[in-house]
Design a protein around this motif. Structure first.
Motif, PDB file in Angstrom:
ATOM      1  N   LEU A  81       0.828  -1.207   0.000  1.00  0.00           N
ATOM      2  CA  LEU A  81       0.000   0.000   0.000  1.00  0.00           C
ATOM      3  C   LEU A  81       0.860   1.254   0.000  1.00  0.00           C
ATOM      4  CD1 LEU A  81      -2.819  -0.705   2.626  1.00  0.00           C
ATOM      5  CD2 LEU A  81      -2.952  -0.857   0.138  1.00  0.00           C
ATOM      6  N   SER A  82       0.476   2.212  -0.806  1.00  0.00           N
ATOM      7  CA  SER A  82       1.070   3.543  -0.760  1.00  0.00           C
ATOM      8  C   SER A  82       0.364   4.307   0.362  1.00  0.00           C
ATOM      9  CB  SER A  82       0.851   4.260  -2.096  1.00  0.00           C
ATOM     10  OG  SER A  82      -0.539   4.477  -2.292  1.00  0.00           O
ATOM     11  N   THR A  83       0.793   5.521   0.601  1.00  0.00           N
ATOM     12  CA  THR A  83       0.117   6.352   1.604  1.00  0.00           C
ATOM     13  C   THR A  83      -1.353   6.539   1.212  1.00  0.00           C
ATOM     14  OG1 THR A  83       2.177   7.485   2.125  1.00  0.00           O
ATOM     15  CG2 THR A  83       0.138   8.590   2.767  1.00  0.00           C
ATOM     16  N   MET A  84      -1.591   6.799  -0.059  1.00  0.00           N
ATOM     17  CA  MET A  84      -2.972   6.954  -0.528  1.00  0.00           C
ATOM     18  C   MET A  84      -3.729   5.632  -0.392  1.00  0.00           C
ATOM     19  SD  MET A  84      -4.503   8.727  -4.001  1.00  0.00           S
ATOM     20  CE  MET A  84      -3.482   7.832  -5.110  1.00  0.00           C
ATOM     21  N   GLY A  85      -3.060   4.516  -0.614  1.00  0.00           N
ATOM     22  CA  GLY A  85      -3.682   3.205  -0.456  1.00  0.00           C
ATOM     23  C   GLY A  85      -4.074   2.930   0.987  1.00  0.00           C
ATOM     24  N   GLN A  86      -3.236   3.364   1.921  1.00  0.00           N
ATOM     25  CA  GLN A  86      -3.555   3.197   3.338  1.00  0.00           C
ATOM     26  C   GLN A  86      -4.795   3.995   3.705  1.00  0.00           C
ATOM     27  OE1 GLN A  86       0.014   4.243   5.486  1.00  0.00           O
ATOM     28  NE2 GLN A  86       1.218   2.661   4.450  1.00  0.00           N
ATOM     29  N   GLU A  87      -4.880   5.216   3.202  1.00  0.00           N
ATOM     30  CA  GLU A  87      -6.052   6.055   3.459  1.00  0.00           C
ATOM     31  C   GLU A  87      -7.305   5.430   2.838  1.00  0.00           C
ATOM     32  OE1 GLU A  87      -4.950   9.871   1.889  1.00  0.00           O
ATOM     33  OE2 GLU A  87      -3.379  10.149   3.405  1.00  0.00           O
TER      34      GLU A  87
END
Length: 114
Positions: A81-87
């Motif tokens: 997950l990227s940061t956006m994926g985590q969100e």
């Protein structure tokens, strides 16, 4: 209802769930086969023809980061997950819980009437 109709409805039901399941597992790095195996071990059967396009789509949407790593004698592309994926995972998890609760109430209501 025919078997074909039921299969089509199952497929529709599973589509969104597969995205959420993949995002949940990709909190940790996985390459394609390890992700597929982990999903299957969790009771979610997915074929390669569904999984790899899903991974590519999530990566193109900026939800996954990837890197090539040398492991077990070969190069593999690992996704996480990227940061956006985590969100996105947090938001979809909240949405899933709300929908699951509402659906649970509806299904319980139907069982009580039967």
């Amino acid at each position: 209802m025919t078997t074909a109709q039921l299969d089509k409805m199952r497929l529709e039901l599973r589509r969104g769930v597969l995205v959420l399941a993949a995002l949940a597992l990709l909190k940790q790095p996985h390459y394609g086969y390890s992700l597929r195996k982990q999903l299957q071990d969790s009771g979610i059967d997915i074929d390669e023809g569904t999984l790899y396009p899903l991974i590519r789509r999530l990566a193109e949407q900026g939800l996954l980061d990837s890197e090539w790593k040398h492991a077990e004698g070969r190069e593999r592309r690992y996704y996480q997950l990227s940061t956006m994926g985590q969100e996105m995972l947090q938001q979809l998890t909240t949405e899933w819980r709300l929908l699951n609760g509402a659906l649970g109430n509806l299904l319980s209501s139907d069982e009580e009437k039967a």
